[in-house]
Write a protein that holds these residues in place. Structure first.
Motif, short mmCIF file in Angstrom:
data_model
loop_
_atom_site.label_atom_id
_atom_site.label_comp_id
_atom_site.label_asym_id
_atom_site.label_seq_id
_atom_site.Cartn_x
_atom_site.Cartn_y
_atom_site.Cartn_z
N PRO A 149 0.81 -1.21 0.00
CA PRO A 149 0.00 0.00 0.00
C PRO A 149 0.85 1.28 0.00
O PRO A 149 0.41 2.31 -0.45
CB PRO A 149 -0.82 -0.10 1.27
N ASP A 150 2.06 1.20 0.48
CA ASP A 150 2.94 2.37 0.53
C ASP A 150 4.29 1.99 -0.07
O ASP A 150 5.11 1.37 0.59
CB ASP A 150 3.10 2.85 1.97
N PRO A 151 4.55 2.35 -1.33
CA PRO A 151 5.79 1.95 -1.98
C PRO A 151 7.04 2.53 -1.33
O PRO A 151 8.15 2.11 -1.62
CB PRO A 151 5.63 2.45 -3.41
N ARG A 152 6.89 3.48 -0.44
CA ARG A 152 8.05 4.05 0.25
C ARG A 152 8.57 3.15 1.35
O ARG A 152 9.64 3.36 1.88
CB ARG A 152 7.71 5.42 0.84
N ILE A 153 7.80 2.13 1.72
CA ILE A 153 8.22 1.20 2.76
C ILE A 153 9.30 0.29 2.19
O ILE A 153 9.10 -0.39 1.19
CB ILE A 153 7.04 0.37 3.30
N ASP A 154 10.46 0.32 2.81
CA ASP A 154 11.57 -0.53 2.36
C ASP A 154 11.62 -1.79 3.20
O ASP A 154 12.03 -1.76 4.36
CB ASP A 154 12.91 0.21 2.48
N THR A 155 11.17 -2.89 2.62
CA THR A 155 11.23 -4.17 3.32
C THR A 155 11.94 -5.18 2.43
O THR A 155 11.82 -5.13 1.21
CB THR A 155 9.83 -4.70 3.66
#
Length: 99
Positions: free
Chosen positions: A61-67
């Protein structure tokens, strides 16, 4: 605790202990035939929960999340791919299923 839960727990304990099934059964006063029955039953139950060759699409949902991406194969091998180098072609090459 049901008999099934107790026996599945014993199967897990034996696998973790590293001792032979025969020695484990002697120590826990369980007949080997009974133990092997429950071990087989547990394996069938676990195998039935694994969808072979079935993938599920997941959306971030949030492409800024770096996992990191973690791929775990049925044989227990796990591969961690840092999110900074998670190219689709790399992931596709790691997920090739052999039929």
């Amino acid at each position: 605790m049901t008999k099934k839960e107790r026996m599945f727990q014993l199967v897990f304990q034996q696998e973790e202990s590293g001792i032979t099934i025969a020695d484990f059964c002697k120590q826990h006063a369980v007949k080997m035939s009974v133990f092997n029955y429950w071990k087989s039953k547990q394996k069938k139950e676990l195998d039935s929960h694994v969808d072979k060759g079935f993938f599920v699409s997941i959306d971030n949902p949030d492409p800024r999340i770096d996992t990191d991406i973690v791929i775990t194969y049925p044989n227990g091998v796990t591969i961690n791919i840092p999110s900074t180098s998670a190219a689709i072609s790399t992931i596709q090459s790691l997920i090739q299923l052999q039929s």
